[in-house]
Design a protein around this motif. Structure first.
Motif, PDB file in Angstrom:
ATOM      1  N   THR A  73       0.939  -1.171  -0.005  1.00 14.45           N
ATOM      2  CA  THR A  73      -0.191   0.130  -0.270  1.00 14.45           C
ATOM      3  C   THR A  73       0.783   1.431   0.046  1.00 14.45           C
ATOM      4  O   THR A  73       2.057   1.131   0.195  1.00 14.45           O
ATOM      5  CB  THR A  73      -0.962  -0.014   1.482  1.00 14.45           C
ATOM      6  OG1 THR A  73       0.011   0.049   2.543  1.00 14.45           O
ATOM      7  CG2 THR A  73      -1.810  -1.309   1.307  1.00 14.45           C
TER       8      THR A  73
ATOM      9  N   TYR B 270      -1.462  -5.162   0.220  1.00 12.80           N
ATOM     10  CA  TYR B 270      -2.763  -5.747  -0.353  1.00 12.80           C
ATOM     11  C   TYR B 270      -3.057  -7.384  -0.268  1.00 12.80           C
ATOM     12  O   TYR B 270      -2.029  -7.879  -0.675  1.00 12.80           O
ATOM     13  CB  TYR B 270      -3.049  -5.171  -1.820  1.00 12.80           C
ATOM     14  CG  TYR B 270      -2.869  -3.799  -1.945  1.00 12.80           C
ATOM     15  CD1 TYR B 270      -4.180  -2.689  -1.513  1.00 12.80           C
ATOM     16  CD2 TYR B 270      -1.943  -2.957  -2.407  1.00 12.80           C
ATOM     17  CE1 TYR B 270      -4.070  -1.541  -1.802  1.00 12.80           C
ATOM     18  CE2 TYR B 270      -1.844  -1.624  -2.680  1.00 12.80           C
ATOM     19  CZ  TYR B 270      -2.974  -0.809  -2.306  1.00 12.80           C
ATOM     20  OH  TYR B 270      -2.940   0.541  -2.478  1.00 12.80           O
TER      21      TYR B 270
ATOM     22  N   PHE C 194      -1.425   1.750  -7.461  1.00 14.88           N
ATOM     23  CA  PHE C 194      -2.073   1.606  -6.167  1.00 14.88           C
ATOM     24  C   PHE C 194      -3.520   1.302  -6.504  1.00 14.88           C
ATOM     25  O   PHE C 194      -4.268   0.553  -5.723  1.00 14.88           O
ATOM     26  CB  PHE C 194      -1.723   2.601  -5.447  1.00 14.88           C
ATOM     27  CG  PHE C 194      -0.375   2.829  -4.995  1.00 14.88           C
ATOM     28  CD1 PHE C 194       0.182   1.699  -3.893  1.00 14.88           C
ATOM     29  CD2 PHE C 194       0.466   4.046  -5.348  1.00 14.88           C
ATOM     30  CE1 PHE C 194       1.657   2.029  -3.639  1.00 14.88           C
ATOM     31  CE2 PHE C 194       1.941   3.822  -4.992  1.00 14.88           C
ATOM     32  CZ  PHE C 194       2.390   3.133  -4.154  1.00 14.88           C
TER      33      PHE C 194
ATOM     34  N   TYR D 120      -4.454  -2.251  -7.450  1.00 19.47           N
ATOM     35  CA  TYR D 120      -4.288  -3.107  -6.439  1.00 19.47           C
ATOM     36  C   TYR D 120      -5.413  -2.905  -5.377  1.00 19.47           C
ATOM     37  O   TYR D 120      -6.094  -4.186  -4.961  1.00 19.47           O
ATOM     38  CB  TYR D 120      -2.943  -3.263  -5.715  1.00 19.47           C
ATOM     39  CG  TYR D 120      -1.547  -3.315  -6.687  1.00 19.47           C
ATOM     40  CD1 TYR D 120      -1.588  -4.564  -7.178  1.00 19.47           C
ATOM     41  CD2 TYR D 120      -0.672  -2.447  -6.653  1.00 19.47           C
ATOM     42  CE1 TYR D 120      -0.279  -4.769  -7.822  1.00 19.47           C
ATOM     43  CE2 TYR D 120       0.510  -2.777  -7.244  1.00 19.47           C
ATOM     44  CZ  TYR D 120       0.454  -4.064  -7.934  1.00 19.47           C
ATOM     45  OH  TYR D 120       1.610  -4.160  -8.676  1.00 19.47           O
ATOM     46  N   ALA D 121      -5.862  -2.090  -5.072  1.00 19.33           N
ATOM     47  CA  ALA D 121      -6.977  -1.695  -4.072  1.00 19.33           C
ATOM     48  C   ALA D 121      -8.231  -2.125  -4.902  1.00 19.33           C
ATOM     49  O   ALA D 121      -9.114  -2.632  -4.057  1.00 19.33           O
ATOM     50  CB  ALA D 121      -7.115   0.004  -3.892  1.00 19.33           C
TER      51      ALA D 121
ATOM     52  N   GLU E 274      -8.468  -6.019  -3.974  1.00 17.87           N
ATOM     53  CA  GLU E 274      -8.476  -6.200  -3.048  1.00 17.87           C
ATOM     54  C   GLU E 274     -10.058  -6.058  -2.404  1.00 17.87           C
ATOM     55  O   GLU E 274     -10.688  -6.757  -1.899  1.00 17.87           O
ATOM     56  CB  GLU E 274      -7.716  -5.387  -2.053  1.00 17.87           C
ATOM     57  CG  GLU E 274      -8.123  -5.717  -0.502  1.00 17.87           C
ATOM     58  CD  GLU E 274      -7.098  -5.061   0.545  1.00 17.87           C
ATOM     59  OE1 GLU E 274      -5.866  -5.581   1.044  1.00 17.87           O
ATOM     60  OE2 GLU E 274      -7.480  -3.675   0.749  1.00 17.87           O
TER      61      GLU E 274
END
Length: 460
Positions: free
Chosen positions: A306, A361, A442, A445-446, A449
């Motif tokens: 993160t 993540y 970012f 990846y977020a 998740e």
């Protein structure tokens, strides 16, 4: 074209990555040695650690590792970069991240073309680190103009490739026959050419300005300069390379050895000196010479961090390099690696602690018990984990690290290649040349998740 006849971008990407791997095996025989070594090490890791094997199988990550590759190319003009973006889009690969390497003495800025969603990554995570030469960083104005003229006079894409890119854009994809033709034509852009586009004198002047400038400007196209397999234990690969007749670079780039790998670790062997014919000054004949650019690289991928985790990583890496700066000749490699290990001690080395501190993540999924008794919508995630209904697995870092990339570049170009350039990141100019904004890793990846959590609590 009917929808039923369109070949998926994932399938085209797999066809292309397989074809490129076969081409590179022929062009650089040492690549095959690296692939075989990585396969041996990965098999040994999985045999020695059934728990890790089970985790990878359960998370769907085992199948992709054997065939996983990343490549790297260097382009010379904005038009080449923009067209390359369109070429990779046919394969479902998009520009992710902006990397400025000028601060490390390498006159390029870069992005990584890769798949972006979880399904596409699981099918084939092929990625190509793509750099654009910064001609504005060449101090010699006359040499800069000569380089611009050479680059303006070349076309790195075949007419057939350009036509198929346009067809894919107009029709929403390619059918099976066109997909095969596209892969064959696109491959020509990345092929090695043993005849240079420039006289030996100009090559030498470009080389004196920077080896990478000579590599980009002097040839018909952006030959793939490495193709990188993924290992589960890069320290074992580093140790075993000499037994295979391969001399590794002095240190492994990236974070230190850990139980829970983070981000990206890379090693390589120095570039090969290959015979090249250069044009005579009058342009009619050829003179023999050598060029050094293509090399072997191996990587080990860990968890995507993160922003909080990445900030901690960057701080610790800077601290370690202030304590012991890695020597260009590798003479203090052991001291540097020891300092790296010591300085990184504050970074948690368990998946649960990394997760609890919000440093990485994770992808969440229902366990067997969770599938038998799906949680109610809106159920508390931590409670589901504690009761054994949900598991979490690290999201693989799919991108690159500027300091590590520069270290690999310098290693294969030669330690003397590093020069002082004014650090000049220019993402706006890069995106203008690219013809599109780069995606924020970012955010990607977020979203992986977030989507995994939503799937867990919406299972009913």
């Amino acid at each position: 074209m009917s929808v039923q006849t369109i070949t998926s971008a994932d399938a085209i990407r797999t066809l292309f990555s397989t074809a490129m791997s076969e081409m590179y095996r022929t062009e650089v025989p040492a690549y095959q040695t690296l692939v075989e070594l990585v396969e041996e090490v990965n098999a040994a890791v999985l045999a020695a650690d059934p728990t890790e094997r089970h985790r990878l199988e359960s998370a769907g990550g085992l199948a992709r590792i054997t065939e996983e590759r990343h490549g790297a190319i260097r382009l010379g003009t904005a038009e080449e970069l923009s067209t390359m973006r369109r070429l990779f889009a046919v394969m479902g690969m998009y520009p992710v991240g902006y990397y400025d390497l000028s601060e490390a003495g390498v006159p390029v800025h870069s992005t990584a073309f890769r798949p972006v969603d979880g399904e596409a990554l699981s099918r084939n995570p092929f990625r190509v680190f793509t750099s654009l030469l910064r001609l504005d960083l060449i101090a010699d104005a006359d040499l800069r103009r000569e380089a611009e003229q050479v680059l303006a006079g070349r076309s790195i894409f075949t007419p057939g490739c350009l036509a198929l890119i346009e067809k894919a854009e107009a029709e929403g994809g390619l059918d099976e026959e066109d997909a095969d033709r596209f892969v064959a034509d696109a491959l020509e852009t990345f092929r090695w050419h043993s005849r240079a586009n420039v006289p030996l004198d100009l090559y030498n002047r470009l080389h004196d300005a920077h080896r990478l400038i000579a590599d980009v400007v002097s040839f018909k196209g952006p030959h793939i300069n490495h193709l990188t397999p993924r290992t589960l234990d890069i320290d074992a690969v580093q140790r075993l390379m000499p037994e295979k007749g391969i001399a590794p670079k002095a240190v492994v780039e990236g974070p230190p050895t850990r139980r829970c790998p983070i981000l990206l670790r890379q090693t390589s062997f120095k570039a090969l000196s290959e015979p090249v014919d250069f044009r005579d000054g009058d342009g009619d004949g050829w003179r023999s010479g050598v060029h050094t650019a293509r090399f072997g690289e191996i990587e080990q991928r860990g968890i995507a961090l993160t922003p909080k985790g990445r900030a901690l990583y960057d701080t610790l890496l800077q601290d370690s390099r202030r304590l012991v700066a890695p020597a260009a000749d590798g003479s203090n490699a052991a001291q540097y690696m020891a300092a790296l290990q010591e300085v990184f001690a504050p970074f948690p080395d368990s998946w649960d602690e990394i997760r609890r501190q919000g440093l990485g993540y994770f992808a969440y999924s229902l366990t067997e018990a969770g599938r038998s008794n799906p949680p109610a919508p809106g159920a508390d995630l931590e409670t589901l984990i504690e009761t054994g209904l949900v598991r979490f697995d690290p999201v693989v870092y799919e991108d690159f690290l500027p300091v590590s990339a520069a270290g690999i570049f310098q290693s294969n170009l030669g330690d003397e290649a590093k020069q002082d350039f004014t650090a000049s990141p220019n993402q706006q100019r890069f995106e203008s040349d690219l013809g599109a904004p780069v995606l924020n890793p970012f955010d990607l990846y977020a979203e992986i998740e977030r989507a995994s959590i939503a799937a867990c609590v919406a299972a009913k």
